[in-house]
Write a protein that holds these residues in place. Structure first.
Motif, PDB file in Angstrom:
ATOM      1  N   ARG A 285      50.427  44.269  39.078  1.00  0.00           N
ATOM      2  CA  ARG A 285      50.471  43.587  40.374  1.00  0.00           C
ATOM      3  C   ARG A 285      51.758  42.780  40.532  1.00  0.00           C
ATOM      4  O   ARG A 285      52.221  42.554  41.658  1.00  0.00           O
ATOM      5  CB  ARG A 285      49.248  42.672  40.538  1.00  0.00           C
ATOM      6  CG  ARG A 285      48.985  42.232  41.977  1.00  0.00           C
ATOM      7  CD  ARG A 285      47.650  41.536  42.106  1.00  0.00           C
ATOM      8  NE  ARG A 285      47.356  41.212  43.497  1.00  0.00           N
ATOM      9  CZ  ARG A 285      47.728  40.094  44.103  1.00  0.00           C
ATOM     10  NH1 ARG A 285      48.433  39.186  43.440  1.00  0.00           N
ATOM     11  NH2 ARG A 285      47.414  39.866  45.365  1.00  0.00           N
TER      12      ARG A 285
ATOM     13  N   LEU B 285      41.820  37.270  40.139  1.00  0.00           N
ATOM     14  CA  LEU B 285      42.966  36.656  40.789  1.00  0.00           C
ATOM     15  C   LEU B 285      42.677  35.175  41.012  1.00  0.00           C
ATOM     16  O   LEU B 285      41.655  34.814  41.591  1.00  0.00           O
ATOM     17  CB  LEU B 285      43.261  37.337  42.126  1.00  0.00           C
ATOM     18  CG  LEU B 285      43.751  38.783  42.037  1.00  0.00           C
ATOM     19  CD1 LEU B 285      43.855  39.384  43.432  1.00  0.00           C
ATOM     20  CD2 LEU B 285      45.093  38.855  41.324  1.00  0.00           C
TER      21      LEU B 285
ATOM     22  N   ASN C 299      38.228  39.265  44.765  1.00  0.00           N
ATOM     23  CA  ASN C 299      39.383  38.903  43.939  1.00  0.00           C
ATOM     24  C   ASN C 299      39.086  39.158  42.467  1.00  0.00           C
ATOM     25  O   ASN C 299      39.882  38.810  41.597  1.00  0.00           O
ATOM     26  CB  ASN C 299      39.785  37.442  44.153  1.00  0.00           C
ATOM     27  CG  ASN C 299      38.740  36.461  43.664  1.00  0.00           C
ATOM     28  OD1 ASN C 299      37.550  36.780  43.602  1.00  0.00           O
ATOM     29  ND2 ASN C 299      39.154  35.247  43.343  1.00  0.00           N
TER      30      ASN C 299
ATOM     31  N   SER D   6      52.131  33.007  36.817  1.00  0.00           N
ATOM     32  CA  SER D   6      51.171  32.065  36.225  1.00  0.00           C
ATOM     33  C   SER D   6      51.524  31.743  34.783  1.00  0.00           C
ATOM     34  O   SER D   6      50.672  31.720  33.908  1.00  0.00           O
ATOM     35  CB  SER D   6      49.749  32.641  36.294  1.00  0.00           C
ATOM     36  OG  SER D   6      49.691  33.908  35.668  1.00  0.00           O
TER      37      SER D   6
ATOM     38  N   ALA E 240      49.063  32.087  42.921  1.00  0.00           N
ATOM     39  CA  ALA E 240      48.176  32.806  43.829  1.00  0.00           C
ATOM     40  C   ALA E 240      48.916  33.827  44.684  1.00  0.00           C
ATOM     41  O   ALA E 240      48.388  34.905  44.967  1.00  0.00           O
ATOM     42  CB  ALA E 240      47.448  31.800  44.733  1.00  0.00           C
TER      43      ALA E 240
ATOM     44  N   GLU F  58      47.183  38.849  32.152  1.00  0.00           N
ATOM     45  CA  GLU F  58      48.076  38.901  33.303  1.00  0.00           C
ATOM     46  C   GLU F  58      48.056  40.302  33.906  1.00  0.00           C
ATOM     47  O   GLU F  58      47.981  41.301  33.189  1.00  0.00           O
ATOM     48  CB  GLU F  58      49.514  38.558  32.873  1.00  0.00           C
ATOM     49  CG  GLU F  58      49.667  37.193  32.213  1.00  0.00           C
ATOM     50  CD  GLU F  58      49.664  36.039  33.203  1.00  0.00           C
ATOM     51  OE1 GLU F  58      49.515  36.290  34.407  1.00  0.00           O
ATOM     52  OE2 GLU F  58      49.829  34.897  32.755  1.00  0.00           O
TER      53      GLU F  58
ATOM     54  N   ASN G  13      41.777  40.751  47.742  1.00  0.00           N
ATOM     55  CA  ASN G  13      41.950  39.300  47.742  1.00  0.00           C
ATOM     56  C   ASN G  13      41.931  38.760  49.174  1.00  0.00           C
ATOM     57  O   ASN G  13      42.493  37.706  49.467  1.00  0.00           O
ATOM     58  CB  ASN G  13      43.260  38.905  47.047  1.00  0.00           C
ATOM     59  CG  ASN G  13      43.283  37.458  46.582  1.00  0.00           C
ATOM     60  OD1 ASN G  13      42.256  36.899  46.199  1.00  0.00           O
ATOM     61  ND2 ASN G  13      44.446  36.826  46.633  1.00  0.00           N
TER      62      ASN G  13
ATOM     63  N   CYS H 115      41.287  45.910  45.349  1.00  0.00           N
ATOM     64  CA  CYS H 115      41.051  44.462  45.274  1.00  0.00           C
ATOM     65  C   CYS H 115      41.961  43.822  46.322  1.00  0.00           C
ATOM     66  O   CYS H 115      43.159  43.638  46.098  1.00  0.00           O
ATOM     67  CB  CYS H 115      41.374  43.950  43.871  1.00  0.00           C
ATOM     68  SG  CYS H 115      40.918  42.228  43.597  1.00  0.00           S
TER      69      CYS H 115
ATOM     70  N   ASP I  24      40.627  26.985  38.599  1.00  0.00           N
ATOM     71  CA  ASP I  24      39.957  28.270  38.809  1.00  0.00           C
ATOM     72  C   ASP I  24      38.584  28.286  38.123  1.00  0.00           C
ATOM     73  O   ASP I  24      38.496  28.051  36.913  1.00  0.00           O
ATOM     74  CB  ASP I  24      40.794  29.417  38.231  1.00  0.00           C
ATOM     75  CG  ASP I  24      42.052  29.698  39.035  1.00  0.00           C
ATOM     76  OD1 ASP I  24      42.064  29.424  40.242  1.00  0.00           O
ATOM     77  OD2 ASP I  24      43.026  30.210  38.439  1.00  0.00           O
TER      78      ASP I  24
ATOM     79  N   ALA J 137      52.277  35.635  41.955  1.00  0.00           N
ATOM     80  CA  ALA J 137      51.869  36.257  40.687  1.00  0.00           C
ATOM     81  C   ALA J 137      52.630  35.689  39.494  1.00  0.00           C
ATOM     82  O   ALA J 137      52.914  36.396  38.537  1.00  0.00           O
ATOM     83  CB  ALA J 137      52.043  37.774  40.752  1.00  0.00           C
TER      84      ALA J 137
ATOM     85  N   TRP K  13      46.490  46.797  46.180  1.00  0.00           N
ATOM     86  CA  TRP K  13      46.404  46.840  44.717  1.00  0.00           C
ATOM     87  C   TRP K  13      45.050  47.379  44.290  1.00  0.00           C
ATOM     88  O   TRP K  13      44.005  46.936  44.791  1.00  0.00           O
ATOM     89  CB  TRP K  13      46.629  45.434  44.153  1.00  0.00           C
ATOM     90  CG  TRP K  13      46.492  45.328  42.660  1.00  0.00           C
ATOM     91  CD1 TRP K  13      47.194  46.018  41.713  1.00  0.00           C
ATOM     92  CD2 TRP K  13      45.616  44.445  41.944  1.00  0.00           C
ATOM     93  NE1 TRP K  13      46.811  45.630  40.452  1.00  0.00           N
ATOM     94  CE2 TRP K  13      45.856  44.661  40.565  1.00  0.00           C
ATOM     95  CE3 TRP K  13      44.683  43.496  42.322  1.00  0.00           C
ATOM     96  CZ2 TRP K  13      45.165  43.963  39.566  1.00  0.00           C
ATOM     97  CZ3 TRP K  13      43.993  42.790  41.344  1.00  0.00           C
ATOM     98  CH2 TRP K  13      44.239  43.021  39.982  1.00  0.00           C
TER      99      TRP K  13
END
Length: 534
Positions: free
Chosen positions: A376, A230, A108, A365, A360, A372, A118, A116, A237, A363, A125
């Motif tokens: 994605r 991510l 991630n 946040s 999560a 950012e 995740n 990536c 986090d 996307a 992605w």
């Protein structure tokens, strides 16, 4: 707030286009003002059109200075541990702290040009940026050799849900390597890499570290920048080192710690006096006589940490014995009670589904100053499609459904309520630290279990029951931000087969920004005792 039109808009908003938006929101406007608001929204569209390309300000790597070659998906993925392989390094490192060392990044963590996942097939992605910690690792002379498999959307703690396949425990094939940083744990344990990065929202560094018999540190919130990774929720986090030894853990932490100017969880650069010297403190402990390595250190064995439902008594006995042996090194060891410890895990279990999937999985946040992934964002809408939902594992599916349920039933109140409770929980831990310097619990209340067959995708209740207790001792410290390290201290028989022996981890928790205390206690125990024979 006024919207300033900088150039004619390519989009003209009409009243007829605005009315369905109002209807969906349950709102009405008087016909006399619909035209005015339509013009204001047209001006808003003009402002959007005039924005410069944000890719110009993203931390895109200089591929001549940080070249990456041999990007591929390996046929032999080390019993599920590798997601992708690559050779990435710096042609002119700033230091030789990690010279000659190999590092795996959890899948991630962004590394430009390398897929990536995740852990999920929900989106495909390939990032265009490097995470801050990836750059720092290369700047220290290390070679990044690949991306380590992680669990589906990083929302599982049993290593059977990654899109790249199950990850087997290094000590017993067919058993869990923990999660969600499952691949990182196995790769370090088997020596496939020297060091690895894990990420931790509820225990995802410490649980696989415990399961695989290695060292894993969840640093104090904000000590290590999360830029280019991510995440789930900025308040929980964490990224941290996963290593064979405590000294390597301190070394990797020293390389990746410190503000980067992007992550608002971190103190401003101006307030950061100097780069922390974790290695020197660990080395200083190792140079002391064995019986005085921890002179003056007060160790609190957290009573509630041994009262988790489903607590395995072999694990409890192993950790208690390891904690008591700290007295042989000069520490004073006593019992400490923090009743809210049990409440903290319950609050985490309510808070994360209430808000986590928004960032999560969707996307979205907003509310933080951080890097950012706008590219994605184009791959995910304001809700998951059926195909995206079907690509999730049982834990991630539950998280998304609980999110939808919580939003419908509670709105923002549930997350707000939990946030207030976490302040009280954190205060209780801080009060406990007036009587001790570190707290001790088992990392996992029980040994790693058998890998779930096909992830139990058709039996989510059975799968979730296997994970119910594993986060109880780790997740509280994500919510409060205290540092916590998992150290291997022995073996325990597997619950399913007493002939199978699996690692046991002891969790050492410190005051906020007391990461050095955790490392010193762990280093002293590691130097004095052999965990494989203890």
């Amino acid at each position: 707030m006024a919207v300033v039109q900088t150039k004619p808009s390519s989009t003209k908003v009409t009243g007829e286009e605005l009315k369905p938006v109002l209807k969906q929101a349950g709102l009405k406007l008087a016909e006399s003002v619909v035209q005015d608001f339509s013009l204001l929204l047209t001006n808003f569209e003009a402002a959007v059109d005039s924005l410069p390309d944000d890719r110009e300000v993203q931390p895109r790597p200089d591929l001549e200075k940080y070249p990456r070659t041999d990007i591929h998906i390996p046929e032999d993925n080390e019993f599920g541990a590798w997601a992708s392989k690559v050779t990435a390094k710096c042609t002119a490192p700033k230091s030789n702290l990690l010279a000659g060392r190999t590092v795996a990044l959890k899948d991630n963590v962004a590394l430009a040009g390398v897929r990536c996942t995740n852990g999920t097939a929900m989106v495909e992605w390939v990032p265009e940026v490097d995470a801050t910690i990836a750059t720092r690792i290369m700047d220290a002379g290390a070679v990044i050799t690949g991306k380590a498999a992680c669990e589906n959307a990083c929302m599982e703690v049993i290593s059977s849900t990654s899109v790249t396949g199950p990850v087997h425990n290094p000590y017993a094939k067919g058993y869990s390597a923990g999660g969600s940083s499952s691949g990182s744990g196995r790769l370090v344990a088997t020596g496939s890499v020297d060091l690895a990065i894990g990420c931790d929202q509820g225990g995802s560094v410490r649980i696989p570290a415990a399961a695989c018999g290695i060292v894993g540190l969840k640093p104090t919130l904000g000590l290590v920048p999360y830029t280019g990774i991510l995440g789930m929720d900025a308040t929980i986090d964490h990224a941290g080192p996963m290593t064979k030894t405590v000294r390597d853990c301190a070394l990797l932490l020293e390389v990746i710690a410190g503000p980067d100017g992007w992550d608002d969880r971190q103190p401003p650069v101006e307030l950061w006096d100097r780069q922390p010297d974790f290695v020197r403190n660990v080395d200083a402990v190792a140079e002391l006589p064995r019986n005085s390595m921890l002179d003056g250190v007060r160790v609190g064995v957290l009573v509630e940490g041994f009262q988790i439902p489903g607590q395995d008594q072999n694990v409890a006995a192993s950790v208690r014995a390891a904690a008591e042996r700290l007295s042989e090194l000069g520490a004073t060891v006593s019992s400490i009670s923090v009743p809210k410890h049990i409440e903290a895990a319950i609050a985490w279990g309510c808070s994360v589904p209430a808000s986590g999937p928004r960032g999560a999985l969707l996307a979205d946040s907003i509310g933080r100053k951080e890097l950012e992934f706008t590219d994605r964002c184009d791959l995910v809408g304001d809700k998951l499609t059926q195909a995206q939902f079907d690509a999730l594992g049982p834990g991630a599916s539950y998280m998304y459904l609980a999110y939808l349920w919580a939003q419908k039933r509670y709105g923002p109140k549930l997350h707000a309520r939990c946030t207030n409770l976490f302040k009280a929980v954190g205060d209780d831990y801080d009060r406990a630290f007036k009587d001790c310097d570190v707290l001790i619990t088992p990392t996992m209340p029980c040994p790693p279990g058998r890998l779930a067959v096909a992830g139990y995708t058709d039996e989510p209740l059975k799968f979730m029951a296997m994970t119910a207790t594993l986060l109880a001792n780790t997740s509280p410290f994500n919510s409060t931000g205290h540092p916590a390290i998992s150290l291997p201290v022995g073996f325990s028989p597997a619950s399913e087969d007493p002939n199978v022996k699996l690692p046991v981890g002891m969790q050492i928790i410190g005051r906020k920004y007391g990461d050095t205390d955790c490392l010193k206690v762990a280093a002293a125990w590691e130097r004095a005792f052999d965990w494989k024979t203890s």
